[in-house]
Design a protein around this motif. Structure first.
Motif, PDB file in Angstrom:
ATOM      1  N   LYS A 223      33.611  64.752 106.388  1.00 24.19           N
ATOM      2  CA  LYS A 223      34.899  64.511 107.046  1.00 24.19           C
ATOM      3  C   LYS A 223      34.709  63.939 108.453  1.00 24.19           C
ATOM      4  N   ARG A 224      33.712  64.431 109.169  1.00 23.08           N
ATOM      5  CA  ARG A 224      33.548  64.004 110.551  1.00 23.08           C
ATOM      6  C   ARG A 224      33.024  62.567 110.675  1.00 23.08           C
ATOM      7  N   VAL A 225      32.227  62.127 109.705  1.00 23.57           N
ATOM      8  CA  VAL A 225      31.717  60.740 109.787  1.00 23.57           C
ATOM      9  C   VAL A 225      32.477  59.815 108.847  1.00 23.57           C
ATOM     10  N   ASN A 226      33.478  60.379 108.134  1.00 25.21           N
ATOM     11  CA  ASN A 226      34.346  59.597 107.254  1.00 25.21           C
ATOM     12  C   ASN A 226      33.570  58.943 106.099  1.00 25.21           C
ATOM     13  N   SER A 227      32.601  59.662 105.563  1.00 23.41           N
ATOM     14  CA  SER A 227      31.834  59.078 104.460  1.00 23.41           C
ATOM     15  C   SER A 227      32.607  59.065 103.148  1.00 23.41           C
ATOM     16  N   ASP A 228      33.707  59.792 103.096  1.00 27.49           N
ATOM     17  CA  ASP A 228      34.564  59.753 101.912  1.00 27.49           C
ATOM     18  C   ASP A 228      35.679  58.712 102.054  1.00 27.49           C
ATOM     19  N   ALA A 229      35.649  57.967 103.186  1.00 26.34           N
ATOM     20  CA  ALA A 229      36.642  56.917 103.455  1.00 26.34           C
ATOM     21  C   ALA A 229      38.073  57.449 103.400  1.00 26.34           C
ATOM     22  N   SER A 230      38.260  58.693 103.776  1.00 23.88           N
ATOM     23  CA  SER A 230      39.605  59.278 103.741  1.00 23.88           C
ATOM     24  C   SER A 230      40.499  58.747 104.863  1.00 23.88           C
ATOM     25  N   ASP A 231      39.864  58.248 105.937  1.00 30.47           N
ATOM     26  CA  ASP A 231      40.615  57.650 107.036  1.00 30.47           C
ATOM     27  C   ASP A 231      40.325  56.152 107.051  1.00 30.47           C
ATOM     28  N   THR A 232      41.258  55.374 106.583  1.00 34.27           N
ATOM     29  CA  THR A 232      41.055  53.918 106.473  1.00 34.27           C
ATOM     30  C   THR A 232      41.016  53.224 107.831  1.00 34.27           C
ATOM     31  N   ARG A 233      41.375  53.941 108.876  1.00 33.71           N
ATOM     32  CA  ARG A 233      41.357  53.348 110.214  1.00 33.71           C
ATOM     33  C   ARG A 233      39.988  53.445 110.868  1.00 33.71           C
ATOM     34  N   GLU A 234      39.111  54.291 110.317  1.00 31.62           N
ATOM     35  CA  GLU A 234      37.800  54.544 110.919  1.00 31.62           C
ATOM     36  C   GLU A 234      36.686  53.952 110.056  1.00 31.62           C
ATOM     37  N   PRO A 235      35.534  53.618 110.681  1.00 25.22           N
ATOM     38  CA  PRO A 235      34.404  53.129 109.885  1.00 25.22           C
ATOM     39  C   PRO A 235      33.886  54.212 108.943  1.00 25.22           C
ATOM     40  N   GLN A 236      33.356  53.801 107.815  1.00 27.69           N
ATOM     41  CA  GLN A 236      32.867  54.752 106.818  1.00 27.69           C
ATOM     42  C   GLN A 236      31.408  55.080 107.076  1.00 27.69           C
ATOM     43  N   GLY A 237      31.085  56.358 107.127  1.00 22.14           N
ATOM     44  CA  GLY A 237      29.718  56.808 107.318  1.00 22.14           C
ATOM     45  C   GLY A 237      29.024  57.070 105.990  1.00 22.14           C
ATOM     46  N   ARG A 238      27.884  57.733 106.072  1.00 19.02           N
ATOM     47  CA  ARG A 238      27.111  58.054 104.873  1.00 19.02           C
ATOM     48  C   ARG A 238      26.429  59.401 105.102  1.00 19.02           C
ATOM     49  N   VAL A 239      26.498  60.274 104.109  1.00 18.46           N
ATOM     50  CA  VAL A 239      25.900  61.604 104.211  1.00 18.46           C
ATOM     51  C   VAL A 239      24.992  61.826 103.019  1.00 18.46           C
ATOM     52  N   ILE A 240      23.758  62.235 103.295  1.00 15.01           N
ATOM     53  CA  ILE A 240      22.781  62.560 102.258  1.00 15.01           C
ATOM     54  C   ILE A 240      22.435  64.041 102.394  1.00 15.01           C
ATOM     55  N   ALA A 241      22.624  64.805 101.323  1.00 13.97           N
ATOM     56  CA  ALA A 241      22.385  66.246 101.327  1.00 13.97           C
ATOM     57  C   ALA A 241      21.194  66.584 100.442  1.00 13.97           C
ATOM     58  N   ILE A 242      20.266  67.403 100.963  1.00 14.12           N
ATOM     59  CA  ILE A 242      19.035  67.737 100.255  1.00 14.12           C
ATOM     60  C   ILE A 242      18.844  69.252 100.230  1.00 14.12           C
ATOM     61  N   ASP A 243      18.383  69.779  99.098  1.00 19.35           N
ATOM     62  CA  ASP A 243      18.037  71.194  99.039  1.00 19.35           C
ATOM     63  C   ASP A 243      17.171  71.471  97.819  1.00 19.35           C
ATOM     64  N   LYS A 244      16.382  72.541  97.906  1.00 17.18           N
ATOM     65  CA  LYS A 244      15.604  72.997  96.760  1.00 17.18           C
ATOM     66  C   LYS A 244      16.509  73.485  95.641  1.00 17.18           C
ATOM     67  N   GLN A 245      17.674  73.996  96.012  1.00 19.59           N
ATOM     68  CA  GLN A 245      18.621  74.497  95.021  1.00 19.59           C
ATOM     69  C   GLN A 245      19.540  73.370  94.552  1.00 19.59           C
ATOM     70  N   GLN A 246      20.241  73.650  93.481  1.00 21.80           N
ATOM     71  CA  GLN A 246      21.247  72.712  93.012  1.00 21.80           C
ATOM     72  C   GLN A 246      22.415  72.689  93.995  1.00 21.80           C
ATOM     73  N   ILE A 247      22.940  71.506  94.232  1.00 25.29           N
ATOM     74  CA  ILE A 247      24.148  71.354  95.056  1.00 25.29           C
ATOM     75  C   ILE A 247      25.208  70.705  94.177  1.00 25.29           C
ATOM     76  N   PHE A 248      26.316  71.363  94.020  1.00 26.06           N
ATOM     77  CA  PHE A 248      27.384  70.772  93.226  1.00 26.06           C
ATOM     78  C   PHE A 248      27.980  69.590  93.979  1.00 26.06           C
ATOM     79  N   PRO A 249      28.474  68.589  93.247  1.00 21.32           N
ATOM     80  CA  PRO A 249      28.936  67.343  93.873  1.00 21.32           C
ATOM     81  C   PRO A 249      29.962  67.553  94.980  1.00 21.32           C
ATOM     82  N   ILE A 250      29.860  66.710  95.994  1.00 22.66           N
ATOM     83  CA  ILE A 250      30.801  66.687  97.109  1.00 22.66           C
ATOM     84  C   ILE A 250      31.230  65.239  97.296  1.00 22.66           C
ATOM     85  N   ASP A 251      32.507  64.975  97.223  1.00 23.98           N
ATOM     86  CA  ASP A 251      33.003  63.617  97.398  1.00 23.98           C
ATOM     87  C   ASP A 251      32.559  63.067  98.755  1.00 23.98           C
TER      88      ASP A 251
END
Length: 242
Positions: free
Chosen positions: A91-119
């Motif tokens: 939400k803070r870097v707008n990687s989900d493009a929810s705010d069309t007025r702001e540039p879109q960021g990118r978030v990469i999440a890593i863990d040894k455990q499974q991570i369920f999808p996050i838009d």
């Protein structure tokens, strides 16, 4: 400065530790843990705001205070499961493009455990960040872009032996530093979790070799009886390669 020289260029500094009161970290029974969870206002607040766990508020608090995350940034979240920091970063870097007025960021999440999808996030679950294979995968996913922020909420599995647990989490901090120093954009930010211990003073000094502003932070949402603290390193200096 060679990156492989960073472990040899350290001295001791304590200036930012003065505001952090050292506490003993002690385990609690499952009954005590349950009672604490039920009475914790952040647990209920996380449910209300649809965060996967209460730790979201630690990053929210740090970001509100220090403006770590901005729209359009590239963020790497290490030790991301179950994903609450990733939710905040998206939400803070707008990687989900929810705010069309702001540039879109990118978030990469890593863990040894499974991570369920996050838009809005690229998920690398069931992998070990500390391995060269996983770090190569992260570089592939970055596709030439450099991260503006590297976050680490990683912690080793507790052994019950204090000095060993401290050494293990300090090791994770250095692994994250080494990775971030090799891939980050100049001016980038790095946040790592550790526990208050004797090695914390040296860690701060070592990080200051690569970042202009380094300080310890303990968010209000971090439990007062926990030895958990965060090292916030800002304004990455870059590497001088020869």
């Amino acid at each position: 400065m060679f990156i492989n020289q960073f472990t040899r260029k350290f001295s001791t500094s304590v200036r930012h530790l003065k505001a952090v009161k050292v506490k003993n970290a002690k385990g609690s029974s499952s009954h005590e843990w349950l009672s604490r969870q039920l009475s914790d206002p952040y647990v209920e607040k996380a449910k209300m705001m649809n965060y996967r766990c209460r730790s979201a508020f630690k990053l929210l608090e740090m970001d509100d205070r220090f403006q770590i995350l901005k729209p359009g940034q590239v963020v790497i979240d290490c030790g991301a499961a179950p994903g609450s920091w990733t939710q905040v970063a998206v939400k803070r870097v707008n990687s989900d493009a929810s705010d069309t007025r702001e540039p879109q960021g990118r978030v990469i999440a890593i863990d040894k455990q499974q991570i369920f999808p996050i838009d809005g996030a690229v998920i690398l679950g069931n992998v070990d960040f500390t391995t060269s294979q996983t770090q190569s995968k992260i570089l592939e996913t970055l596709a030439g872009r450099k991260p503006h922020v590297v976050l680490s909420d990683m912690a080793p599995k507790a052994t019950g032996v204090t000095h060993l647990d401290n050494e293990n989490i300090i090791h994770l901090c250095y692994v994250t530093l080494r990775f971030a120093a090799q891939v980050s954009e100049v001016g980038a930010t790095l946040v790592v979790k550790l526990w208050q211990c004797g090695q914390a003073k040296q860690l701060e000094t070592d990080f200051s070799k690569f970042y202009s502003k380094v300080k310890y932070v303990k968010p209000n949402s971090s439990r007062t009886d926990s030895a958990e603290i965060f090292l916030l390193a800002r304004n990455f200096k870059g590497l001088i390669k020869q």
